[in-house]
Structures are given as structure tokens and as C-alpha cells.
Design an enzyme around this catalytic site. Structure first.
Site, PDB file in Angstrom:
ATOM      1  N   ASP A 204      71.238  62.649  49.267  1.00 56.11           N
ATOM      2  CA  ASP A 204      71.926  62.234  48.049  1.00 56.11           C
ATOM      3  C   ASP A 204      72.557  60.662  47.391  1.00 56.11           C
ATOM      4  OD1 ASP A 204      74.920  62.189  48.561  1.00 56.11           O
ATOM      5  OD2 ASP A 204      74.177  64.188  49.113  1.00 56.11           O
TER       6      ASP A 204
ATOM      7  N   GLU B 231      42.278  56.003  66.380  1.00 61.34           N
ATOM      8  CA  GLU B 231      43.280  56.410  66.026  1.00 61.34           C
ATOM      9  C   GLU B 231      44.314  55.382  66.407  1.00 61.34           C
ATOM     10  OE1 GLU B 231      44.072  60.940  66.011  1.00 61.34           O
ATOM     11  OE2 GLU B 231      43.857  59.781  67.546  1.00 61.34           O
TER      12      GLU B 231
END
Ligand code: GLA
Length: 753
Positions: A534, A614
Site C-alpha cells: 500500500d 541457465e
């Protein structure tokens, strides 16, 4: 643009770049809401609509000989209660004599440069253009004065509202409700959009056409919560990502909240937004005041993307700490999913070495480094290092990590305590708990009563010691449970209704103290992932760990849902191991990288377990992320709406402010049989310019399959901005598991076609 008062019409006008807000002092001394929406550039002419006599209203003769007046249908700026407006109210009180009515009349106004800081609360930060309209209202019978602030952020098309309630009477007033925002809309032709969820599944968008009822979006958990984000939108039924009238309202607050939306008998809509209500009360002694948090309002006539872009600009420019606005934040690796509680110095340094070789810039040591914390049943509150795991303590570890060229970050969960901890043994009364009742545990922990100064002092003292002793560049501030048994041993019994808000004010006070003492310390917010995502937390923490769910495919929805209000620069996002620890799904490393790059970007895996292929892919991702950093963090973000509605693939893009480049991202979420070639219309480009893009064309093999990757040939293509936006861009054919593209469009030097 600016704030004006038209004396003749008694109308206040607030005008931003593209929006306008008007209200009027009517003949009865009431503050009437007139209009909010696209710019009118003139005062609203009187309309007939409210000239109706509706039964069950306050006697209009009290207000003059206006027989057709009906308070119950009247659009107001901050509705009182108990005097004939039966819709949801903005303010409720208990007067010294026990009476419950509040009836506010207009007193006066001031227009000020800048804005007032909100004592003890985070707030929208002003700049040199910011202006405030302050309106004073009063209920002379109970001695309540309400100061309504309207703070204009003209470039962002934002109006921030809050209210200060002052007891000007002789006796004690009890506040039962004090909203930050109360706003009446003409009509009810809206959809309500809100964001619900749960742990690992935050911010799912729900869109409902408004009917005649009272809708409540709320969290009574003492935290803004995974369950209901303090942000809602109201938009035309026909609005979509690209067009239509859309309003948004968000609360700058991290505790419980309540947003009410009511359609009344005359088909008009009221929205009221503020603190959570359950058990809330606040004692106002004569002369005392109560400040509500800021509520942020915005309007866009350009659909949901347009509205989101207003919020993104506001958060980037006026919410997050200014010292982090224009500084590139480090690409981090967090050890949580790599080790959980099972680590020691050797393991952490091994991860740090591998990470440094890959080009990662910071190592974050997560939960488990302190007290007797070998699992999640003990240790919270004991913020001193566990030397059995980390001999030499954090100083030695942080030095070693810095020697490897990495910054060092640390996990904390300040507001919590385990029953099994030295802190709880010494101060059992520091936890929130009801007298005589067993305390509700969650993850074996209790919540500290942060409203108490001695608790704040203890925590600050611990953190100061750690930060002075070791080289710490970053803190992850976690919060892993909702509040329960919200009873503060320090408050008298009749004031326990204040405990939840006082807890939040205490947390903010601690954050304020820490960020003032250590302004360059980067704090990442977290609450079991995105449980406190928030604007209140963003005021202190420029980034927040978005979700504990690190499955790239599920994250797409969480990132998209969050993007309606919050910019990607605030979204903590990591590439984690495959198969994923939450879902068990396997996803190619390329796809995981593309999703995490639309956030702060980092890793949460054991690099020692990666294959060479990777690792090379990660090195490339880090190079790409650095190259596109400002385009992603500050570019205009578009959700490409048609795509995800079909559930086949999601697409989103970033466009630089000068439209010279754009980054298009696409991930196939559900592969089709005989897959239709994905295509999407782009947004925000210069229609008259030509854009070049390098497209990887795959021949043979399968996307993301290490055993059979096929070959990739780069094809350079060029399209006009108009074609990309009106006809669309067609991706190469897709196959395999969750294929993804990240394509960089660059304006051709000649600019035109
Ligand atoms: C929460 C956080 C995680 C991790 C754990 C540690 O769940 O969201 O990222 O830090 O706590 O206990």
C-alpha cells in the site's frame, strides 16, 4: 490549472491538467459536491436534478424556505450522520451528553501553497507546484470542527484529500468514524473494480456493475492485507484498458481500512474511504485533534491504463522516498528459497560467490540469522546474531560479502515476537493480548504493541546496533501475521478502540526514526509477500515483496492486478527455482526472467544448482535488465488488454517518455493445440515514426527445452508506429511450455517512414 473560488457562484474549482473538481457553498451553508471528471473549464451551471422532495429528510424550513430540499439525496463533500442523510456517513461521534448526531456547516476556506505534512502519518509528498484548499466546517452543537484538505497534484491529475477533526467544545468527544474521503457522484452507471486475494494469490481484479446496495471493501486485520487492497476504481460500464471514464481512490495507510460504495434511492453513488471500523473509537479531549490518512483520487477519460498511469506517476514522484527516485536499485539474490532456515556462513558465502560471478549485485540474508531461530517457532524479537550459524557475526559476514563485490541486505520482522524468545520472557506485556484470554497465535508468533514508546525504543536500539556494527545496505521489513487480541496494556479500558490505529502510528514512528537516521538504507517492505502492499508502506519502502508466490505464470496475474494502482518499480520480483516451490510447475528460465524483469528484479534460488546454460541465460538477463532499466522503471506502462482476456497469453509494454523506444513482453500462459499465432496491438508509440525490432525466430526444437533447443535466428523487422498500434504486431509461432518474448522496439533514426 490551480484552485479558484468563484465568489459570485460560491463555487470552488480545482483544475488539474485534464480533470476538474467543483463544489459549492449552498444557500444553507452546506458544502455541496457539484462535479468531478474531465475538465469543464467553467463553473457548472445550476441543475434541476436535486430539486425534489424525498420523504424522510431533515425539515428544510430549518434551512430556509426551500421546500424541495432533501438532505438524503443531496451531494455533499463530507456527510455527517443522524440528521436525515441515511446514506453512509463520513463522520460519526458520541457527544459528551451521549447524542450521536453530526451536522456540519461551512465556515470558511484558505488556499495555500504546498501542503501540510501529516503528523505521525505517511503522506503524498508535495513539490513546488502543489497547492492546498483547506475548508473548515463546524457542528456548533457538539463543538466539532472539521478541516477538509484538497491537495492538488495538477500534472498527475490527482487530488489528495484528508480531514482533521478538532474538538472545540467543552467536553470529551468520542469519534466512531472519521473518513479520509467522502465523495458523491451523479449517477450510478459505474462498475466497481476492487482487488481481493489471499496469501500467494494477491490482487485479483473483480469487476461488478453497481446495483442499489452498499458495497464494502475492507480489511479488519490491522494490516492493509492480501485480502482487500485499499484501492478501488469506479468506471463506465463500457470502459476498458484504452477508453472510458475511470475514477480511482487509494488510501495512504497500511493498517485496516474500509471503503464503502453506496447507490442511493435516486441512483446516485457515494464512496467513503478511511480507517477500519470494527471497534474503532478515538477519544478527543477538548482542544485535541484527530488526523485521517491521505486518500488519493484520480480521474482519467483514457480507460484503465490511463488511470493507472496517473497513479504510477504519483507514486514514483510523490510517495516513495525521494532519494530512491532516480537511483538504480541493486539486482539482488535472496537466500530464502535457496536454504530456508538451513544455512551457515559457508553456505551464504558460497551463494554470494556464485551470485557475484553471475553479475548479481546484492545478497540478502533472510529469516533465521538471529536468536534461536532454527525454524519459525522461536526467536522473533531477539535481534542479535546467532553465532552458532554465523561465527563472527554480521560484521564479518557483511565484510566478506562486500569483498566479493556485493552489497549486503538483512531480513527483519520488527513488529513480532515468539513466545519462545528472550524478549517475551522479559516483557510478556509488550505483546498485544487480551486480559485473561489465551492469545491467538499465527505462525507461532504474537504482535508487539508498537504503540508503546519502550517497544519502539527497544527495536530501534537493536537495529541501530546492527546497522552500526555491520555494513548493511538493505533491510527486508517483514510482517507475517494479521492482528488479533488487539488490546494494549498501556491504554485505559475505555480507550481500547484506539489500539489498532495507535499500533500503526507506532510502526510509522519506528520507520520514520529509522529512515531519518539511515536515509540511504534501502528498505523493502513485505508481509508474507504482499499483505501490506500500500502507499503507506511505499512512503518508507520504495519496493515491496509482491507475493510469496514466485511461480512466474501465477505472478503475471499478481503483477497485473497490482499494476492497476502501483508502478512496477515498486514490485519486488525474483526468478526462483524450477520446479517452483509453491506450485510445483516447471517454467523455462527465459520466461521466469522476463516476468521478474517487470519488477525490481532479483533471484531467489541456489545458483550452485544451476546448469551452465541457465547461468548464461541469467548473465544475459542481467545485461538486458541493466540496459532496459529506466525504460522499465520509468517508462509508461501499458497492459495490453485484449491479450489476457482470452487466457492464452499475456502481454504488456513500456514506452519511453519521448516514444523513441518500447519494450514489449509476452508470455504464453496456456498453450493451444495448433496454436494461433499470437498478435497484439501496441500502445503509446509515435504513429508517424518507424520502429525497428529484432525478432528471434526459432527453427526446430522446443522453447525452453535444454535437450532440444533448436536454433534461433535473429530477424530485423521494421514497422510504422501506426501499423503496430492499429493493425498490431504478430509474434512468431509459439510452441513448448510457457514460451515468452521480450522485444525492444527502437525508433528509426530518420523518425519517419
Ligand atoms: C515471509 C516472507 C518470505 C520470507 C519468510 C521468512 O513469508 O514473505 O519472503 O522472508 O517470511 O520467514
Amino acid at each position: 490549472m490551480g484552485i479558484y473560488f468563484d465568489e459570485a457562484a460560491q463555487v470552488f474549482v480545482l483544475r488539474t491538467a485534464n480533470t476538474e473538481y467543483q463544489m459549492r457553498v449552498n444557500g444553507f451553508g452546506m458544502l455541496e459536491h457539484l462535479y468531478y471528471g474531465a475538465r469543464l473549464d467553467s463553473v457548472l451551471q445550476p441543475v434541476r436534478f436535486f430539486g425534489r422532495d424525498i420523504r424522510m429528510h431533515k425539515d428544510p424550513l430549518d434551512r430556509g424556505n426551500e421546500k424541495n430540499f432533501a438532505l438524503d439525496a443531496y451531494p455533499q463533500e463530507y456527510a455527517g450522520s443522524g440528521v436525515g442523510d441515511y446514506r453512509v456517513s463520513g463522520v460519526e461521534t458520541v457527544a459528551p451528553d451521549g447524542s450521536l448526531s453530526v451536522d456540519l456547516v461551512y465556515q470558511g476556506y484558505q488556499i495555500l501553497d504546498g501542503r501540510q505534512a501529516l503528523p505521525g502519518l505517511p503522506f503524498v509528498r508535495p513539490d513546488s507546484e502543489t497547492k492546498t484548499l483547506e475548508i473548515t466546517m463546524q457542528d456548533p452543537v457538539i463543538g466539532l470542527c472539521v478541516k477538509l484538505s484538497y491537495i492538488l497534484f495538477a500534472q498527475e491529475d490527482v487530488i489528495v484529500r484528508n480531514a482533521q477533526l478538532v474538538n472545540q467544545g467543552q467536553g470529551k468527544l468520542i469519534l466512531k468514524k472519521a473518513a479520509s474521503l467522502c465523495l458523491d457522484f451523479f449517477g450510478s452507471h459505474f462498475d466497481l473494480i476492487h482487488f481481493h486475494g489471499r496469501h500467494c494469490a494477491e490482487r485479483n481484479m473483480e469487476r461488478l456493475p453497481l446495483g442499489h446496495q452498499l458495497y464494502t471493501v475492507a480489511s479488519e486485520r490491522g494490516m492493509s492485507s492480501h485480502h482487500h487492497n485499499p484501492f478501488v476504481m469506479l468506471c463506465d460500464h463500457s470502459a476498458d484498458e484504452y477508453q472510458g471514464r475511470c475514477y480511482g481512490a487509494a488510501l495512504v495507510y497500511s493498517g485496516g481500512h474500509r471503503i464503502q460504495v453506496e447507490v442511493d434511492q435516486c441512483n446516485n453513488t457515494r464512496i467513503v474511504m478511511g480507517l477500519a471500523s470494527k471497534g474503532f473509537s478515538w477519544e478527543l479531549a477538548p482542544g485535541a485533534s484527530f488526523q485521517t490518512p491521505d486518500a488519493v483520487l484520480s480521474f482519467s477519460g483514457k480507460g484503465l491504463n490511463g488511470l493507472s498511469q496517473n497513479f504510477h506517476q504519483l507514486i514514483r514522484g510523490h510517495i516513495i522516498p525521494p532519494q530512491f527516485r532516480d537511483v538504480r536499485r541493486p539486482i539482488l539474490i535472496n537466500n530464502w528459497e535457496a536454504t530456508y532456515f538451513d544455512f551457515n556462513t559457508e553456505k551464504i558465502l558460497q551463494i554470494a560467490q556464485e551470485a557475484s560471478d553471475l553479475g548479481i549485485e546484492m545478497l540478502v540474508l533472510d529469516d533465521g540469522w538471529f536468536g534461536k531461530r532454527n525454524d519459525d517457532r522461536a526467536g522473533l524479537g531477539d535481534w542479535f546474531v546467532n553465532e552458532e550459524k554465523l561465527p563472527g557475526g554480521l560484521r564479518v559476514l557483511s565484510e566478506e560479502i562486500h569483498k566479493k563485490g556485493l552489497k549486503f541486505g538483512l531480513w527483519l520482522e520488527p513488529e513480532m515476537v515468539n513466545g519462545v524468545s528472550e524478549l517475551y520472557e522479559a516483557h510478556p506485556d509488550w505483546a498485544l493480548q487480551d486480559p485473561g484470554r489465551e492469545t491467538t497465535l499465527s505462525r507461532a508468533q504474537m504482535v508487539l504493541d508498537l504503540s508503546r514508546q519502550e517497544v519502539q525504543d527497544y527495536l530501534f536500539g537493536c537495529f541501530q546496533k546492527i546497522l552500526e556494527d555491520a555494513q548493511i545496505d538493505y533491510v527486508k521489513w517483514d510482517f507475517n501475521r494479521s492482528l488479533a487480541n488487539v488490546y494494549s496494556a498501556k491504554l485505559p479500558e475505555e480507550r481500547q478502540g484506539e489500539a489498532a490505529h495507535r499500533f500503526m502510528l507506532g510502526t510509522y514512528a519506528l520507520l520514520e526514526r529509522l529512515t531519518t537516521a539511515y536515509p540511504d538504507l534501502l528498505i523493502e517492505g513485505c508481509a508474507s509477500g504482499g499483505g501490506r502492499y500500500d502507499m503507506g508502506m511505499l512512503y518508507y519502502c520504495p519496493q515491496i515483496w509482491l507475493s510469496d508466490n514466485t511461480d512466474a505464470i501465477l505472478r503475471i496475474g499478481i503483477q497485473r492486478g497490482s499494476s492497476y494502482c502501483y508502478p512496477v518499480s515498486t514490485m519486488g520480483a525474483h526468478v526462483s527455482a524450477s520446479p517452483n516451490h509453491q506450485s510445483g510447475r516447471s517454467t523455462p528460465i527465459e520466461t521466469r526472467g522476463i516476468v521478474a524483469m517487470s519488477g525490481t528484479f532479483g533471484f531467489e534460488l541456489d545458483p550452485g544448482k544451476l546448469s551452465e546454460r541457465e547461468k548464461n541465460e541469467i548473465r544475459q538477463q542481467i545485461r538486458d535488465f541493466r540496459k532496459y532499466y529506466w525504460l522499465i522503471q520509468k517508462g509508461t506502462y501499458f497492459r495490453l488488454g485484449e491479450a489476457w482476456h482470452e487466457g492464452y497469453f499475456s502481454a504488456w509494454m513500456f514506452v519511453s517518455e519521448d516514444r523513441s523506444e518500447a519494450l514489449l513482453n509476452m508470455v504464453v500462459e496456456r498453450m493451444q493445440g495448433n496454436a494461433i499465432v499470437p498478435a497484439v496491438r501496441l500502445q503509446g508509440l509515435d504513429p508517424g515514426a518507424s520502429y525497428r525490432v529484432e525478432v528471434p525466430i526459432r527453427r526446430g526444437g522446443w522453447y525452453g527445452n535444454p535437450d532440444n533447443p533448436g536454433t534461433v535466428e535473429i530477424q530485423t523487422e521494421s514497422y510504422s508506429g501506426a501499423q503496430l498500434m492499429e493493425y498490431g504486431f504478430v509474434f512468431p509461432a509459439v510452441q513448448g511450455d510457457y514460451p515468452a518474448y521480450q522485444l525492444h522496439f527502437v525508433k528509426e533514426p530518420d523518425g519517419g517512414i
